[in-house]
Each structure stands twice: as C-alpha cells, then as structure tokens.
Design a protein around this motif. Sequence first.
Motif: not given
Length: 599
Positions: A541-543, A515-516, A495-496, A571-572
């Motif tokens: 930004a939420i990955a 988080y993951g 999400f952006l 994440f990277a």
Amino acid sequence: MKPRKILATFALFAAGAAAHAANAMGGASGPAERAQDAGPAASEALAPKAPASAPAPARFEAPAARREDHVDELHGVKVADPYRWLEDPDSAETRSWIDAENHLTFGYLAKIPAREPLKKRLTELWNYAKFGVPVKRGGHYFFTWNDGLRNQAPIYVLDRLDGEPRLLLDPNGLSADGTVALKDFAVSHDGRLMAYGLSSAGSDWEIWKVRDVATGKDLADELRWVKFSAAAWTLDDAGFFYSRFAEPHAGTELEDANYFQKVYYHRVGTPQAEDRLVYERTDQKELGFIGTVTDDGHYLVITVWRGTEIKNGSYYQDLTKPGSPVVRLLDTFDASYGFLGNDGPTFFFQTDLAAPRGRVIAIDVRDPDRSKWREMIPQGADALQAARAVGPGFVGLYLHDAASRVEVFDAAGKSKRAVQLPGLATVDGFLGERGDDETFYSLESFSRPATIYRYDLGTGASTVFREPKLGFDPDAYETRQVFYPSKDGTKVPMFLTGRKGWKEDGSAPVLLYGYGGFNISITPDFHVRNLVWMERGGLLAIANLRGGGEYGEEWHLAGAKLKKQNVFDDFAAAAEWLVKNHVTTREKLIIDGRSNGGL
C-alpha cells in the motif's frame, strides 16, 4: 544490493512464522512452488504465529550507552545532550558501542530460518538487466546498462540504433574497494568526447575527467574541487562550462562549509589552472550555479540556486559576443524557473509562478519586461512534473492522481497527442535537442521494472528499445487505486498492489509506505523487496500523503511547516481505511518510512 537492510522489513513476520516461511520459501525455485505462495499458505506463513522452531522470546540486554553532563545553550535555553560523544563515529568508544549493537541485532536475525531463503530469492530477482534512458549525440547513442548485480551501471555507446553496444566506461573497476562512484556524465555535441564526474567514499566532491569515445581512453584533463555541478559543452565541442569552489584547507576538505561557488570554462587539453572564470557573486556567498548551453550554441544559461529552496533565478550570457556580460534575467527568487530551451532570443521556462501545478512561459530576452511574457502551455488540472523542449515542440510529463500522463505539444504550445501508456505507471525521459526526430523514455510500475522505449516525434509511435528479462511474471500482479478521506475530509490517493485477484477479506498482511515531504511525488516504481513481499501473499500500500508534489505546490504546502500534522493524519487515515474496508487487520498491518517518511 544490501540484503541486511531489506531483510529487516520482513523480520517481524518472519520471526513469528520461521518454520512455515522457511518451508514455503526454501522450495521456491520453480513456478509451481512460487505459485503456492499466492494461496492461503502464504497468508498463514506471514501471520504472527510462534511455532516451536522460531527464536524464543527473549529479554534483550542492550549495550550500555554512557551518559555525560553535556549541555548546550541555544538562544538562552539550556539543552542537555548526554549522548554527544556518539556523534564522533570514529572514536574507540563509539565503535565499540556500534559493534555491540550489531552483535545483538544480527545475532538474533541470524537465527531466523527464513532469512537465508529470503536473501537467496532477493538476489535471484535483483539479478536482471537494468537500462538507462539513452542520450543521442552526433549520431551515437549513450546509455547505462547494468547486466545484473553490479554495484554501478557501466556506460555503453551504440554507433547505430541496431548495432552492438560498446563499453565506454565501467565505474565498477575504478577502485579496488568499490568506493569510487560515477556521479554524472555529459557528451559533446559531435559525440566524440565525454566529460564525467567521479566521487570517492560518498563525498560530494567530484573529480571531472574527459574520455575519448572512439578509443575509450582518458585525456589528461582533470578538474578538482567540483561540487553540485554539471558539464555544459559549447557548440564547437572545444570545452565546457562547470561550477566549482575554492580549494579548501588541507585536512579539512570534508568539514569546511562551501561558499562562493563560481562558473568556469574549461578548454579540453589545457590544465585547470588556465580555466577562465565566467561568473561569480562576491556579495552572495550561498548562491550556486549550474550552466546550460542552448542547442544553437548562442547562449550560456545559468540556473541560480540557493540552499534547498525550490525558488531560483536564471542568468544568461551571449556566447557569440566575446566578453559579453552575464545578464540577470530572473533575479527575484519569486518562483521556480526551469530553463527548457530557446528559439533565438526567446527563452522557454517551466515555472510555478501563478501556477502551483506548473505551466510553460516564453520570455524574449531583448524585452524581458514581465508584461511581455507569453504563456505557451497553461496550467492544467494535473501537475506538470517536467516539460521538455525536444524536436519541433514540447513534451509535458504530468501526474494524474500520482501516475504519469504524457502529452505532446507543437512549437506554439498547442496539444498534438497523448502518449499511450499501459495503466498506472511512472514515465521519465523524453530528453533531446531541438533538431531531433526521436527521443527515449522509461516506463515502470509496481510490478514491472523499467522498460526503455524509443519514441518517434513525427508519428507518435513507441517501440521497445531495451526490456529487462525477468525471473517472475509481472502480469500475475495488479494495482488498484483508491481514494480515502483524511481527518479533515481531504481525499488522498493510495495504490494497492498484490497478486492478481486479491480479495478484501482481511486475510492479507499489508505493508503501508508513505513519505509526504519536500514536494517529492511517490509514484509507481519497482522494488525487488516489494515483489518478494507480494510473492508471498502480502499487499503493498502506497499512500500519497500531503507534503509531496502529486498535485502540485498546493499539495506540497498543505503538508509543510505549520501544516505538517496533515501528513501524519493522512498516514493514520490510510491505516484506518485499510482495516475498516477489510483489506487487512490491525494485527497484519506493517508501516514503513524512511528519511522524512520515518517521521
């Protein structure tokens, strides 16, 4: 609210642009001034420059931490632990070291001109009403309502939906120093009594009390040595089931391990010493129990848990037959089984058994052979986060690409309708009992705090029950969702969110969070600190990294244990995608993580 923690997020950029940021934020008291933050000035204010008024770069002399020759031997391997003394938080040496660290850190932060304006704006934004999802009992509606900056949300009751809220319990006044917290509450079926649990100084130990709803006064009941428990009222409202441990040794209450949890029944108006033991397992010290009474009052259903395992068991007792045994209905711990409700002897469970994205099954307790289990709601393409047995059927709360989707089913498990939601959001609630014709839910997004809706189970209409009044315009922001490839080619959603119309030209600083882990899904939710960041031109930004529950158990396991590396790769890859696609530059990218996400 703790501004110290929140402000640390901004320290990197604020320190580099203190003068400009102080000017931009110090005057942000009106719409015109705040609107300017969306333009180039905001990006410039957040850029890592160093005007003359910023704190001069300095070599910090960190407080000395003594090393000692402490070695542990673990499974034949000697492991040095030179800072073991720091594990005693109350020793004079540890306290002295902590004080010195804080003096260094906050001495520097106090010199940043942007700090106080940020604190002021954070406080302004956090000062809005926050509502909980109502619970209906006996024609009364019980809900939490924090009218602004209170540390805890008081409980209110409505005698009718369009009436005036009446304060039932304000946990903020339970101790002078604010260290007593309301942990949970459960209202009797007739709405006359409320059992509630309190904890002190952050302890897991709870003391449960009973309050008269009409008078707002506590009865004499007091239950101690309760931990990891709920209160399940019997249909006659004479008492409730709860779980507790044996009283620990005096002086070591906060240190002893807790084993052999037991289920008890407490009759209102009697001392705890007279509570009836309902169930225990003397052969399994690590098992824990949470009781639920079915809406028809016929059964006590006991969810059996063990440590942090997702898999669990489920037992039951027939309450219509005094002295009936507790039956171990599900006792293999082969999957998760969330009890939803019953139709007579037919029990409904949400489970991931042979369904990593979740489904709903029915078990007839008179003939519980697995070959006789029925599937009520099959597994779908989206992950079933929660199912509810409410009113005449079921409600399924799903995640579609990490955002909520809600579907209503009839009593046979057939889909009736979808609940219409306004864009990418997170929904929770839809609680209630089988006889209800209404329920309530909350909806929030990255730019809008939780609004509470009433949902008519017959017509499918949603109407606003409570909506917070905001000190900003939520419609001035927008969320976009992208899907980027990770190192192994797996598509990962992200999400952006930022001010409406933000451009992919590399000008915006980006705060990237992930988080993951632990099957926890990171979905759209509102945080004031994020809004303050976005007000000043930053993007959030939420990955949705593997290890979470966004796509069910398969997504969780793809980022767990020996596959944990996938979480870091995801994440990277998110950071690389943001730079490659000109959303930001590597110099303007901040990464953020807490707890498991801190890895």
